[in-house]
Motif scaffolding. Structure first.
Motif, short mmCIF file in Angstrom:
data_model
loop_
_atom_site.label_atom_id
_atom_site.label_comp_id
_atom_site.label_asym_id
_atom_site.label_seq_id
_atom_site.Cartn_x
_atom_site.Cartn_y
_atom_site.Cartn_z
N GLN A 20 -4.77 12.49 -0.20
CA GLN A 20 -3.78 11.54 -0.71
C GLN A 20 -4.42 10.63 -1.76
O GLN A 20 -5.62 10.41 -1.74
CB GLN A 20 -3.30 10.63 0.44
CG GLN A 20 -2.77 11.34 1.66
CD GLN A 20 -1.34 11.79 1.52
OE1 GLN A 20 -0.52 11.12 0.92
NE2 GLN A 20 -1.03 12.97 2.05
N GLN A 51 8.02 15.03 2.61
CA GLN A 51 6.80 15.84 2.52
C GLN A 51 6.11 15.76 1.16
O GLN A 51 4.94 16.06 1.04
CB GLN A 51 7.13 17.30 2.86
CG GLN A 51 7.57 17.45 4.31
CD GLN A 51 8.07 18.83 4.63
OE1 GLN A 51 7.56 19.82 4.14
NE2 GLN A 51 9.11 18.90 5.43
N GLU A 84 -4.53 6.81 -2.64
CA GLU A 84 -4.19 5.55 -1.97
C GLU A 84 -4.08 4.44 -3.01
O GLU A 84 -5.04 4.15 -3.70
CB GLU A 84 -5.27 5.22 -0.93
CG GLU A 84 -4.96 3.96 -0.16
CD GLU A 84 -6.01 3.65 0.92
OE1 GLU A 84 -6.72 4.57 1.38
OE2 GLU A 84 -6.11 2.46 1.29
N LYS A 136 0.84 -1.21 0.00
CA LYS A 136 0.00 0.00 0.00
C LYS A 136 0.87 1.26 0.00
O LYS A 136 1.85 1.36 0.73
CB LYS A 136 -0.91 0.00 1.22
CG LYS A 136 -2.02 1.04 1.10
CD LYS A 136 -2.74 1.23 2.42
CE LYS A 136 -3.79 0.17 2.71
NZ LYS A 136 -5.03 0.33 1.97
N ILE A 161 -4.30 15.72 7.68
CA ILE A 161 -3.44 15.27 6.58
C ILE A 161 -4.05 15.68 5.24
O ILE A 161 -5.26 15.53 5.04
CB ILE A 161 -3.23 13.75 6.64
CG1 ILE A 161 -2.57 13.43 7.98
CG2 ILE A 161 -2.41 13.26 5.46
CD1 ILE A 161 -1.77 12.20 8.03
N LYS A 221 2.80 15.17 2.80
CA LYS A 221 2.79 14.69 4.18
C LYS A 221 3.32 15.80 5.07
O LYS A 221 4.24 16.52 4.68
CB LYS A 221 3.72 13.47 4.34
CG LYS A 221 3.65 12.44 3.24
CD LYS A 221 2.45 11.55 3.38
CE LYS A 221 2.48 10.35 2.44
NZ LYS A 221 2.46 10.65 1.01
N PRO A 222 2.77 15.91 6.27
CA PRO A 222 3.34 16.89 7.19
C PRO A 222 4.71 16.41 7.66
O PRO A 222 5.00 15.22 7.60
CB PRO A 222 2.34 16.90 8.35
CG PRO A 222 1.68 15.57 8.29
CD PRO A 222 1.66 15.16 6.85
N PHE A 235 0.82 5.66 -0.40
CA PHE A 235 0.05 6.91 -0.42
C PHE A 235 0.85 7.97 -1.15
O PHE A 235 2.02 8.18 -0.86
CB PHE A 235 -0.23 7.38 1.00
CG PHE A 235 -1.23 6.54 1.72
CD1 PHE A 235 -2.59 6.82 1.63
CD2 PHE A 235 -0.84 5.45 2.48
CE1 PHE A 235 -3.52 6.03 2.28
CE2 PHE A 235 -1.76 4.65 3.13
CZ PHE A 235 -3.10 4.95 3.04
#
Lengths: 378, 148, 501
Positions: free
Chosen positions: C162, C375, C164, C137, C159, C143-144, C139
């Motif tokens: 995204q 990030q 997935e 999986k 968040i 991203k923070p 994403f």
């Protein structure tokens, strides 16, 4: 880097190459903070002699320097007096050095080629910290990394307050005798016996690995090392030793101290649940678990490991998420025991009230009573 | 009943259905032998109809009330229990009545001198009709679609 | 056509003992090669037209056909190879720019093949994906830097949106127009079934594909074809196409004959007009302009979609990628010099850009040095041929890959590289109705799903061998790679060691 420097020993050491190793680990603490001698931990680790091969052993002890508890206790190895002089000059420029002394050792026939072993009780100079806008902790972290990477023949083996690491090349019980650990009293002890697959041991490469008051002993080989290391480098951690233990220590430091994650959450980053399990979690828990894997995927320690993290506030023992390395825990009164093998616990606590095998990825947390946060300084 | 259906949207007009229909009804059932060594090879029971980009394979619909069976003067044509319309070659006299009454034009004369008709028998005995199994684009399917 | 100095490229060998003159080859060849001579009652070939697409070979029921390279020997010359002479002759006849389809076929090194993977032995156990979970999986999105978690374990950080993915692979941007609606449908259906995404390319989104929007990344290119607010809002993600690996520095070309009714409606352009995308976005002449477009698109889609920016891998790719990350893009897509195309000027396709392997490494390094690697997501494209290439790309630092050519091959493409002629005999790169129907989307989807399913199994096997059970632990894990037959400079740039080190 250490490895790039001139050394008598021409074989590669930690930092030059990556050295996989198997190991024995043991950790013992008194949750009330009562002090006990190092004899117990030596006894415990010695029973697992088969898990080491004499190329590295070491201990971390907490609560051993009550008289200097406000100072960072810098444990150091030097290859020569010249190396020592250079570092001492540097320390004086940047720190208040309360005391510097040779760490007492005993003659043990099997322990050879020991470096010059010193300890310094120091405090960063306040004006310098202010100058560079850093907390004393942050300043210490940078200085330790700087000394390890820039000074020839010098290596910081620990740098926390009221704690110290005692390590070297040899079987752990011999190392314990060498450092006369029976004479120290601490409330938390961890130990490590090493089985590196190649290279002669190097004193600096023995474990525990430490940073501030974090100490890590670890049994395993992390296959995600390359990913973890690059991730840490993004946050300016320099993984100069190329060991998993070093990476694990920095990860703990980043997650707990810099990102201020709760301890359980940090453990979840290192050994996260599988997506299948996450899908079955209640909504809120799922949301957190998903976010953790999304954001901290590169912090997952993938591959076999059992780790004991020691700190001023207690200890945590944790396994990889499919439990590829052994870890046993036990309790008796205020005492908490964790070790690679049950025998290492029974040796020092014949009838524990509870013995269990922690599940994969489930941390065993021993919190010193009356401690809320795991982050010593925020 | 299970019938053959054309999916004209996927018919590529290659006529492999026709070619393999012949093979399926030949003596040797080997394509090269059929075409190279059987001068009296059968006529195809399926025909591809084409008009510009539109094309599809067509064969006997095995009607519920087949006018060919009604019209057959010798009783050569009949509908069996499964619903397949079959021709008993021994009885067929080649009067072509069925050809004239079939609303779809799905019945052909046999090739050469033989005065018989040929029509699709769903390759009885085969797991799947030849035209279906040899279509490269699943443009002919053999399936149960219920009552039409 | 009158007299030509060009000799045929291919020869059609027809085995007379096998050929039954069934004319399947005649009906199937869109290039007018095979013909039936009524007088002779035999099938013959006009070999000069043959492009070696294999349609006749594959459909010939008696396997009577073999297409070979035309055995014409030019006088040996290391400087003037056959291809150089032929291309020159063609230009001398036409006076035009040479056009090509698909990716760069030149014999430049394929660095994937010079990189080898690691596996566990003794010191750490390999993991068996048939018995243990193995996670792919992925994403994609911003991203923070860190998460804030409350003492009760609750998530305090929001968040960003995204994508997935069930595995680190997506289908590259291929526009409706350059490929047929059936081909688009195959990509969409397969993406949905596989739990991944496909990219619309710059041709808009056909109404009939709206139902797959949750698995669609909608592209905005310099021509803005088919871009409207519904389009931006409907997809799962938005991609700004700055460049393409096959033709860095120039825009997309769709000849008017491919712009039939449905294509025209979807692109929102008049029937039969050439759809030529400008070389640059005329509202992006600098990085700050890119920032404005990124946020204009986020604004238009209510900040609900990650925005990707796709660039070709060019010399300065690392700095550009860093600029893109700082301009606010959530995903950076890099297309290597072997990336495919429906039509590109041959000289550009064959000579511009750098290998994707180097680009991934350079971009990953630069973003890491700047402390922003975690990030943003990096997607690599351009010549990913198999699961091992994916593993290598991820280990070099990519979060996921795009596959284009591989997906088309699964559908039936035989890589004859004549997409720009619009006569694709496999019904993929064409808009001619009698050819489009040759691609049955049902079959195409099954084949594409099979391919990716097989790849997933393979990636799991490879990961398991490495002792890793989540793809996260492969990202940037260059320790898992070793180089063979590479110079030390190349090894340095790739950030990997030589085999044996």
């Amino acid at each position: 880097m250490w490895g790039s420097r001139k050394r008598l020993n021409r074989k590669p050491i930690e930092g030059d190459v990556r050295i996989p190793s198997g190991c024995a680990v043991s950790g013992i603490m008194n949750k009330k903070g009562k002090l006990f001698s190092g004899e117990t931990i030596i006894q415990s680790i010695s029973i697992m002699r088969d898990r080491s091969n004499g190329l590295g052993g070491g201990f971390a002890a907490y609560g051993i320097y009550p008289d200097y508890k406000d100072f960072y206790a810098l444990h150091m190895f030097f290859e020569s007096e010249e190396n020592q002089r250079e570092v001492e000059l540097y320390l004086k420029e940047n720190f208040l050095v309360e005391k510097g002394e040779r760490i007492p050792t005993r003659k043990v026939p099997v322990i050879l080629d020991s470096p010059i072993i010193y300890r310094y009780f120091i405090k960063p100079r306040a004006e310098i910290c202010e100058d560079v806008c850093m907390t004393p902790d942050e300043f210490m972290v940078r200085q330790v990394m700087f000394i390890n990477s820039s000074f020839e023949g010098a290596y910081v083996s620990s740098s926390g307050k009221n704690m110290g690491a005692f390590k070297g090349v040899g079987y752990p019980e011999d190392i314990g005798e060498f450092y006369d650990l029976e004479s120290y009293k601490g409330y938390l002890w961890t130990a490590h016996g090493r089985f590196p697959t190649n290279t002669p041991g190097w004193w600096g490469g023995a474990h525990p690995f430490t940073l501030l008051d974090w100490s890590v002993v670890h049994n395993g080989e992390i296959s995600s090392y390359g990913t973890n290391r690059r991730y840490l480098e993004e946050f300016e951690y320099e993984c100069s030793l190329q060991t998993d233990t070093e990476a694990a220590t920095y990860l703990f430091d980043m997650l707990l101290r810099r990102h201020r994650l709760p301890l359980e959450t940090a453990c979840q980053v290192l050994a996260p649940p599988f997506w299948e399990e996450i899908e079955r979690m209640p909504e809120k828990e799922k949301e957190t678990a998903r976010a953790l894997r999304m954001v901290y995927g590169k912090g997952l320690l993938n591959g076999p490991f059992s780790i004991i993290l020691g700190s001023t506030n207690g200890m945590v023992a944790i396994n990889d998420r499919i439990k590829l390395r052994p870890l046993v825990a036990a309790e008796q009164g205020d005492m908490l025991y964790v070790a690679s093998e049950e025998a290492a616990i029974i040796e020092v606590c014949a009838c524990p009230s509870k013995v269990w095998t922690p599940r994969a990825g489930q941390p065993v947390i021993g919190r010193l009573e009356e401690v809320d946060s795991w982050v010593s300084v925020c | 009943m299970k019938r053959i259906y054309a999916r004209e949207e996927y018919c590529v007009g290659c006529r492999l259905c026709e070619i393999f229909c012949v093979v399926g009804h030949s003596k040797s059932k080997d394509i090269i032998k059929t075409y190279k060594k059987e001068p009296d090879r059968p006529a195809p029971r399926v025909a591809v109809w084409e008009d510009g980009p539109l094309s599809f394979a067509f064969q006997c619909r095995h009607c519920d009330q087949p006018s060919c069976v009604e019209a057959c003067i010798t009783g050569a044509l009949s509908k069996n229990e499964e619903g397949t319309v079959l021709c008993n070659e021994d009885k067929c006299v080649g009067c072509w009545t069925c050809i004239t009454v079939c609303p779809f034009g799905a019945i052909q004369r046999e090739e050469g001198e033989k005065k018989k008709i040929v029509k699709c028998n769903l390759c009885s005995g085969e797991p799947e009709p030849y035209c279906v199994s040899h279509c490269p684009n699943r443009a002919i399917v053999y399936e149960e679609r219920g009552v039409e | 056509m009158g007299f030509s100095m060009l000799a045929p490229e291919y020869r059609v060998d027809r085995d007379k003992d096998r050929c039954i003159d069934c004319k399947v080859c005649v009906t199937q060849c869109p290039y007018d090669v095979h013909y039936f001579d009524e007088e002779e009652e035999k099938v013959f070939a006009r070999e000069e037209n043959c492009v070696n697409c294999h349609r006749c070979v594959v459909l010939c029921p008696t396997r009577a056909l073999i297409i070979r390279k035309y055995p014409l020997e030019f006088r040996e010359n290391s400087a003037w190879k056959d291809i150089d002479i032929r291309q020159l002759q063609k230009q001398a006849e036409t006076g035009g720019i040479l056009l090509s389809g698909m990716g760069n076929p030149k014999p430049l090194p394929v660095f994937w093949d010079k990189i080898l993977l690691n596996a566990s032995q003794v010191t750490n156990p390999s993991i068996d994906p048939l018995r243990e979970p193995m996670e792919l999986k992925t994403f994609l999105g911003r991203k923070p830097e860190r998460l804030e978690i409350g003492c009760d374990g609750s998530l305090k950080t929001k968040i960003s949106p995204q994508l997935e993915l069930s595995a680190p692979v997506m289908f590259s941007a291929m526009s409706f127009g350059s490929i047929s609606l059936n081909a688009c449908r195959v990509l969409a259906e397969a993406a949905e079934q596989l739990g991944i995404y496909y990219n619309t390319g710059e041709g808009g989104l056909h109404q009939s594909l709206f139902k797959f929007a949750d698995h669609t990344v909608v592209q905005v290119a310099s021509g803005r074809f088919g871009v409207n607010s519904e389009y931006l809002k409907i997809g799962a993600g938005i991609e700004i196409k700055i460049g393409q690996g096959a033709k860095p520095g120039i825009g997309g070309h769709l000849p008017g004959e491919k712009v039939r009714e449905e294509v025209a409606a979807t692109r929102m352009i008049p029937l039969g007009t050439d759809a030529i995308s400008p070389a640059p976005h005329h509202d992006i002449y600098s990085i700050e302009d890119l920032r404005q477009l990124i946020f204009a698109l986020k604004e238009a889609s209510d900040y609900e979609k990650p925005v990707s920016v796709k660039i070709a891998a060019v010399h300065n790719v690392a700095a550009i990628a860093s600029g893109i990350a700082r301009a606010g893009a959530d995903i950076i897509t890099i297309d290597g010099f072997r990336g495919g195309t429906g039509a590109a000027p041959t000289r550009i396709r064959d000579n511009v850009g750098i290998p994707i392997e180097f680009a991934i490494s350079a971009v990953d390094n630069r973003l890491k040095e700047e402390g922003i690697r975690n990030q943003v997501s990096v997607v690599a494209a351009g010549s990913i041929r198999n699961s091992a290439d994916i593993v290598k790309a991820v280990a070099l630092g990519a979060d996921a890959v795009y596959i284009g050519t591989a997906a088309l091959l699964a559908m039936g493409c035989h890589l004859c590289r004549k997409c720009y002629m619009g006569k694709c005999s496999w019904g993929i790169a064409t808009q001619q109705p009698h050819l489009v129907k040759r691609l049955n989307p049902e079959i195409g989807r099954e084949r594409l799903v099979n391919l990716i399913t097989g790849w997933k199994h393979e990636i799991k096997e490879i990961l398991g061998g490495m002792g890793i059970n989540a793809i996260d632990s492969l990202r940037g894990n260059r320790h898992m790679l070793r180089g063979v037959d590479l110079s030390s400079r190349e090894l340095d740039i790739l950030g990997i060691k030589a085999a044996g080190e």
